[in-house]
Design an enzyme around this catalytic site. Sequence first.
Site, PDB file in Angstrom:
ATOM      1  N   SER A 185      38.863  41.742  31.232  1.00  0.00           N
ATOM      2  CA  SER A 185      39.416  42.997  30.689  1.00  0.00           C
ATOM      3  C   SER A 185      40.897  43.248  30.896  1.00  0.00           C
ATOM      4  O   SER A 185      41.439  44.172  30.309  1.00  0.00           O
ATOM      5  CB  SER A 185      38.644  44.187  31.242  1.00  0.00           C
ATOM      6  OG  SER A 185      37.456  44.348  30.504  1.00  0.00           O
ATOM      7  N   LYS A 209      44.972  52.886  33.986  1.00  0.00           N
ATOM      8  CA  LYS A 209      43.725  52.843  33.222  1.00  0.00           C
ATOM      9  C   LYS A 209      42.835  53.976  33.730  1.00  0.00           C
ATOM     10  O   LYS A 209      42.815  54.257  34.941  1.00  0.00           O
ATOM     11  CB  LYS A 209      43.065  51.473  33.465  1.00  0.00           C
ATOM     12  CG  LYS A 209      41.779  51.235  32.676  1.00  0.00           C
ATOM     13  CD  LYS A 209      41.239  49.823  32.948  1.00  0.00           C
ATOM     14  CE  LYS A 209      39.961  49.518  32.194  1.00  0.00           C
ATOM     15  NZ  LYS A 209      39.451  48.155  32.420  1.00  0.00           N
ATOM     16  N   SER A 234      38.312  45.487  28.277  1.00  0.00           N
ATOM     17  CA  SER A 234      38.246  46.922  28.215  1.00  0.00           C
ATOM     18  C   SER A 234      39.569  47.656  28.445  1.00  0.00           C
ATOM     19  O   SER A 234      39.676  48.822  28.105  1.00  0.00           O
ATOM     20  CB  SER A 234      37.226  47.398  29.250  1.00  0.00           C
ATOM     21  OG  SER A 234      37.670  47.096  30.552  1.00  0.00           O
TER      22      SER A 234
HETATM   23  N1  GLN Z   1      34.073  42.230  28.030  1.00  0.00           N
HETATM   24  C1  GLN Z   1      33.373  42.028  29.257  1.00  0.00           C
HETATM   25  C2  GLN Z   1      32.236  43.012  29.355  1.00  0.00           C
HETATM   26  O1  GLN Z   1      32.026  43.678  28.417  1.00  0.00           O
HETATM   27  C3  GLN Z   1      34.330  42.181  30.424  1.00  0.00           C
HETATM   28  C4  GLN Z   1      34.688  43.573  30.689  1.00  0.00           C
HETATM   29  C5  GLN Z   1      35.585  43.734  31.850  1.00  0.00           C
HETATM   30  O2  GLN Z   1      36.235  42.791  32.288  1.00  0.00           O
HETATM   31  N2  GLN Z   1      35.592  44.935  32.388  1.00  0.00           N
HETATM   32  O3  GLN Z   1      31.570  43.124  30.337  1.00  0.00           O
END
Ligand code: GLN
Length: 487
Positions: A178, A79, A154
């Site tokens: 994410s 990532k 994400s």
């Molecule tokens: N969707 C959540 C956020 O927007 C979690 C994101 C993540 O786990 N990096 O913060």
Amino acid sequence: MIAAPLTELSAALAEKRISSVELVTLYLERIEKLNPLLNAFITIDREKALTAAQAADAQRARAKGEVVSPLLGIPFAHKDIFCAKGWRTTCASRMLANFVAPYDAHVVEKMAAAGVVMVGKTNMDEFAMGSSNETSYFGPVKNPWNLDCVPGGSSGGSAAAVAARLVPAASGTDTGGSIRQPAALCGITGLKPTYGVVSRFGMIAFASSLDQGGPMAQSAADCALLLNAMAGFDARDSTSLDRPAEDYRRELDKPLTGLRIGLPKEYFGAGLDARVSATITEALAEFRRLGADLIDVSLPNAGLSVPAYYVIAPAEASSNLARYDGVRYGHRAREYRDLIEMYEKTRAEGFGAEVKRRILIGTYVLSHGYYDAYYLKAQKVRRLIAADFSAAFACCDLIMGPTTPTPAFRFGEKSADPVAMYLSDIYTIAANLAGLPGMSIPCGFVDGLPVGLQIIGPWFAEARMLNAAHQYQLVTDWHRRIPPLTP
Ligand code: GLN
């Protein structure tokens, strides 16, 4: 060959049925064909990948049949939140679009030491803030099962790349879901370890008390192999745990007889799509056939996870993101009159709308007079949520439920309404707040879109979770389904 899970590719390399150069070439060809459609990668480096593959083949030849790492020569993607020396590391932000990392993240170092061949960096939501990949400066990733739908976020690039078989495995990070949410929406297996098991050194910080890296692959057996390489103490991360190394594969083959699975009633109530609910119920029936007992449990404060998270995560983000000021690295505004205007313009240009929203919320909840009302209160709620899990684990071994309330949604469907987007993580966030390990495994389809079953365990129960997931994957083939992509 391309459809095979990591464990089978590893065997093929060991038996010299294929070389790493051949394998990496196959995957690079598929990436070149399909990435223009999916946008799963921000950076692809054919030359670096082939050089590393040659080195892996040479290392295997030198070993002359001696045991080598099971990951030696396996194509892999990180990532784009992980710093990798000499690689552009953007975090999908304009702010870091020109940043070439001068060092490797601990995870990158560990995976390289295990012999993986890095082929590229995957797309993601900007600074990992999002649940749909729509906040990436480099454009959204498409869901390989339906190109009109989001892949989740994400870590959507990693999830889409693994689902479309552009790589056999990838790294992800999970602050509020994410790894698990995109794994569910793309039909792959993803594991967020216990907080502190995987070092955050070189992983670009979003919310440091929640961020945790982990593996994303086709199967639980693959994830076990990857976590063996990824986990480990690192003195450069002050929250890294100094524990004896574990073999996360050690329990894979255990029967599930007598396993107590807790089903939190809060995870099966209003807001859960009826078809997703039916799919999860069917998966749970399979676990019962495998010998597990299903037990009703309750997490009374779970409903407060999303509001607590959206105080704590932005608070930490607003502090972590203060470093992007245009002075030391990253984007800097072209024209400015003085230092203050340079900061202002740099940050106004460099960050996208969602990142700015988080910084505003974060500075607000930390400001004098609001700290007690919001931040401190959220920290107390966080403790109550952790206590709920401890109480539940007094009468069950693992918790199961849906990973997400719905299957993948369409582009634009939630981007205008931040709260609707935040609710995509309603079942995943609690594990981050409590520091618990969580994973998502494919367990069926609704309208041609994958559904994920979530497994949450007590701290350090990764081996047990992988065992449950693996036994399920031995009797089901959801994780082997491949999206019908025609380039
Ligand atoms: N969707 C959540 C956020 O927007 C979690 C994101 C993540 O786990 N990096 O913060």
